[in-house]
Write a protein that holds these residues in place. Structure first.
Motif, PDB file in Angstrom:
ATOM      1  N   ALA A   1       4.430   0.170  -8.667  1.00  0.00           N
ATOM      2  CA  ALA A   1       5.219  -0.842  -7.968  1.00  0.00           C
ATOM      3  C   ALA A   1       4.412  -1.382  -6.790  1.00  0.00           C
ATOM      4  O   ALA A   1       3.686  -0.638  -6.134  1.00  0.00           O
ATOM      5  CB  ALA A   1       6.530  -0.249  -7.478  1.00  0.00           C
ATOM      6  N   THR A   2       4.544  -2.681  -6.539  1.00  0.00           N
ATOM      7  CA  THR A   2       3.815  -3.333  -5.458  1.00  0.00           C
ATOM      8  C   THR A   2       4.767  -4.185  -4.628  1.00  0.00           C
ATOM      9  O   THR A   2       5.606  -4.895  -5.183  1.00  0.00           O
ATOM     10  CB  THR A   2       2.689  -4.221  -6.011  1.00  0.00           C
ATOM     11  OG1 THR A   2       1.833  -3.438  -6.849  1.00  0.00           O
ATOM     12  CG2 THR A   2       1.864  -4.814  -4.888  1.00  0.00           C
ATOM     13  N   ALA A   3       4.637  -4.100  -3.309  1.00  0.00           N
ATOM     14  CA  ALA A   3       5.439  -4.931  -2.410  1.00  0.00           C
ATOM     15  C   ALA A   3       4.677  -5.107  -1.102  1.00  0.00           C
ATOM     16  O   ALA A   3       4.179  -4.131  -0.535  1.00  0.00           O
ATOM     17  CB  ALA A   3       6.802  -4.295  -2.140  1.00  0.00           C
TER      18      ALA A   3
ATOM     19  N   GLU B   1       2.531   4.603  -7.321  1.00  0.00           N
ATOM     20  CA  GLU B   1       2.958   4.924  -8.670  1.00  0.00           C
ATOM     21  C   GLU B   1       4.423   5.352  -8.670  1.00  0.00           C
ATOM     22  O   GLU B   1       4.852   6.138  -7.831  1.00  0.00           O
ATOM     23  CB  GLU B   1       2.098   6.065  -9.223  1.00  0.00           C
ATOM     24  CG  GLU B   1       2.427   6.430 -10.663  1.00  0.00           C
ATOM     25  CD  GLU B   1       1.612   7.620 -11.121  1.00  0.00           C
ATOM     26  OE1 GLU B   1       0.670   7.420 -11.896  1.00  0.00           O
ATOM     27  OE2 GLU B   1       1.920   8.751 -10.683  1.00  0.00           O
ATOM     28  N   VAL B   2       5.185   4.835  -9.626  1.00  0.00           N
ATOM     29  CA  VAL B   2       6.591   5.212  -9.753  1.00  0.00           C
ATOM     30  C   VAL B   2       6.877   5.920 -11.069  1.00  0.00           C
ATOM     31  O   VAL B   2       7.964   6.482 -11.259  1.00  0.00           O
ATOM     32  CB  VAL B   2       7.511   3.982  -9.599  1.00  0.00           C
ATOM     33  CG1 VAL B   2       7.413   3.417  -8.192  1.00  0.00           C
ATOM     34  CG2 VAL B   2       7.193   2.907 -10.640  1.00  0.00           C
TER      35      VAL B   2
ATOM     36  N   GLN C   1      12.870  10.257 -14.583  1.00  0.00           N
ATOM     37  CA  GLN C   1      11.567  10.557 -13.982  1.00  0.00           C
ATOM     38  C   GLN C   1      11.312   9.687 -12.749  1.00  0.00           C
ATOM     39  O   GLN C   1      10.912  10.185 -11.686  1.00  0.00           O
ATOM     40  CB  GLN C   1      10.441  10.340 -14.992  1.00  0.00           C
ATOM     41  CG  GLN C   1       9.061  10.713 -14.466  1.00  0.00           C
ATOM     42  CD  GLN C   1       7.921  10.024 -15.196  1.00  0.00           C
ATOM     43  OE1 GLN C   1       7.070   9.394 -14.591  1.00  0.00           O
ATOM     44  NE2 GLN C   1       7.884  10.167 -16.522  1.00  0.00           N
ATOM     45  N   THR C   2      11.539   8.377 -12.870  1.00  0.00           N
ATOM     46  CA  THR C   2      11.243   7.478 -11.757  1.00  0.00           C
ATOM     47  C   THR C   2      12.197   7.684 -10.584  1.00  0.00           C
ATOM     48  O   THR C   2      11.776   7.598  -9.426  1.00  0.00           O
ATOM     49  CB  THR C   2      11.300   6.010 -12.214  1.00  0.00           C
ATOM     50  OG1 THR C   2      12.590   5.710 -12.769  1.00  0.00           O
ATOM     51  CG2 THR C   2      10.225   5.725 -13.255  1.00  0.00           C
ATOM     52  N   SER C   3      13.460   7.974 -10.865  1.00  0.00           N
ATOM     53  CA  SER C   3      14.398   8.213  -9.764  1.00  0.00           C
ATOM     54  C   SER C   3      14.065   9.517  -9.048  1.00  0.00           C
ATOM     55  O   SER C   3      14.176   9.619  -7.820  1.00  0.00           O
ATOM     56  CB  SER C   3      15.836   8.235 -10.277  1.00  0.00           C
ATOM     57  OG  SER C   3      16.030   9.277 -11.215  1.00  0.00           O
TER      58      SER C   3
ATOM     59  N   LEU D   1      -5.930   8.772  -6.303  1.00  0.00           N
ATOM     60  CA  LEU D   1      -4.818   9.657  -5.980  1.00  0.00           C
ATOM     61  C   LEU D   1      -3.995   9.102  -4.821  1.00  0.00           C
ATOM     62  O   LEU D   1      -2.761   9.188  -4.823  1.00  0.00           O
ATOM     63  CB  LEU D   1      -5.351  11.051  -5.611  1.00  0.00           C
ATOM     64  CG  LEU D   1      -5.378  12.113  -6.696  1.00  0.00           C
ATOM     65  CD1 LEU D   1      -6.085  13.358  -6.187  1.00  0.00           C
ATOM     66  CD2 LEU D   1      -3.981  12.450  -7.154  1.00  0.00           C
ATOM     67  N   ALA D   2      -4.652   8.551  -3.841  1.00  0.00           N
ATOM     68  CA  ALA D   2      -3.951   7.988  -2.690  1.00  0.00           C
ATOM     69  C   ALA D   2      -3.039   6.851  -3.118  1.00  0.00           C
ATOM     70  O   ALA D   2      -1.892   6.732  -2.652  1.00  0.00           O
ATOM     71  CB  ALA D   2      -4.950   7.500  -1.646  1.00  0.00           C
ATOM     72  N   VAL D   3      -3.503   6.010  -4.030  1.00  0.00           N
ATOM     73  CA  VAL D   3      -2.671   4.923  -4.546  1.00  0.00           C
ATOM     74  C   VAL D   3      -1.491   5.494  -5.320  1.00  0.00           C
ATOM     75  O   VAL D   3      -0.337   5.060  -5.154  1.00  0.00           O
ATOM     76  CB  VAL D   3      -3.504   3.985  -5.452  1.00  0.00           C
ATOM     77  CG1 VAL D   3      -2.594   2.965  -6.145  1.00  0.00           C
ATOM     78  CG2 VAL D   3      -4.573   3.281  -4.648  1.00  0.00           C
TER      79      VAL D   3
END
Length: 235
Positions: free
Chosen positions: A62-64, A70-71, A135-137, A175-177
């Motif tokens: 996800a990007t904002a 990563e989600v 998983q994402t939640s 990993l940081a991303v």
């Protein structure tokens, strides 16, 4: 239980499909290589291809406002194109290859035709989509409430579930991303896990030494979505 007709596949969804449903997909499935950073879906763009991963790992990111994290993770247990199963035609987030591998791919149109022609296919794949939402939640909860070492341990376990052997090809920057963290913090977190004997880390690689130790370090953040996958999709 898998169907004998499906045993040529490693992807756990293809292995568990009803033979009739698999027959709708098979003429359109094409084996392809997955290279690192290869884009599988673009955010806010129409989905053109569905991938059933055989090996390797894809990250849903996800990007904002210029920030990204990563989600979700997809490996041989799953697929891309989940939005199509729910009746949408575009991806909400970017999805790209994190770890090289291979996948069976097919075009969107024949995939949608198969869904339209078989209610059992859609119902089965919806069970996977439900798992992926779990998983994402869970990731959202953990990113908000767990410390970096716990999140890092969970992420390493999730990757280890999806690769052959004990070696993960990953850089500290990547990993940081994935964790939405600063690179120095990730480096320190890896050093802590290595100091406890759970992993061995060197440039571009992490080796898992002690899964049970990592699971204890994850402090309850790992296991719930994985158990739900077994309940919803199969062992």
């Amino acid at each position: 239980m898998t169907n004998p007709e499906n045993d040529s596949y490693r992807n756990q969804l293809l292995r568990r499909l009803d033979p009739g449903d698999l027959g709708l997909l098979q003429p359109h499935l094409e084996l392809c290589d997955l290279e690192p950073k290869m884009t599988l879906e673009k955010a806010d763009s129409e989905i053109e291809t569905v991938y059933f991963l055989e090996d390797g790992i894809a990250s849903v990111v996800a990007t904002a406002s210029g920030k990204e994290a990563e989600v979700g993770l997809v490996g041989f247990e799953g697929m891309t194109g989940a939005a199509l199963v729910m009746g949408a035609d575009y991806a909400a987030h970017q999805c790209y290859v994190q770890s090289a591998g291979s996948a069976f791919r097919m075009g969107t149109e024949p995939f949608k035709e198969a869904l339209a022609n078989s209610p059992t296919l859609r119902l089965f794949l919806l069970r996977y989509v439900h798992y992926f939402h779990i998983q994402t939640s869970y990731t959202a909860l953990i990113n908000a409430k767990s410390n970096l070492e716990e999140r890092l341990a969970r992420w390493l376990l999730m990757c280890d579930d999806r690769v052959h052997g004990e070696r993960l090809a990953i850089t500290h920057e990547f990993l940081a991303v994935m964790l939405g963290a600063r690179r120095p913090g990730v480096t320190v977190g890896l050093q802590v896990l290595e100091g406890r004997g759970f992993i061995y880390s060197r440039r571009g690689e992490v080796h898992i030494r002690d899964r049970s130790g990592l699971a204890a370090c994850a402090n309850g953040t790992y296991g719930k979505p994985e158990a739900d996958y077994v309940r919803l999709v199969g062992l």
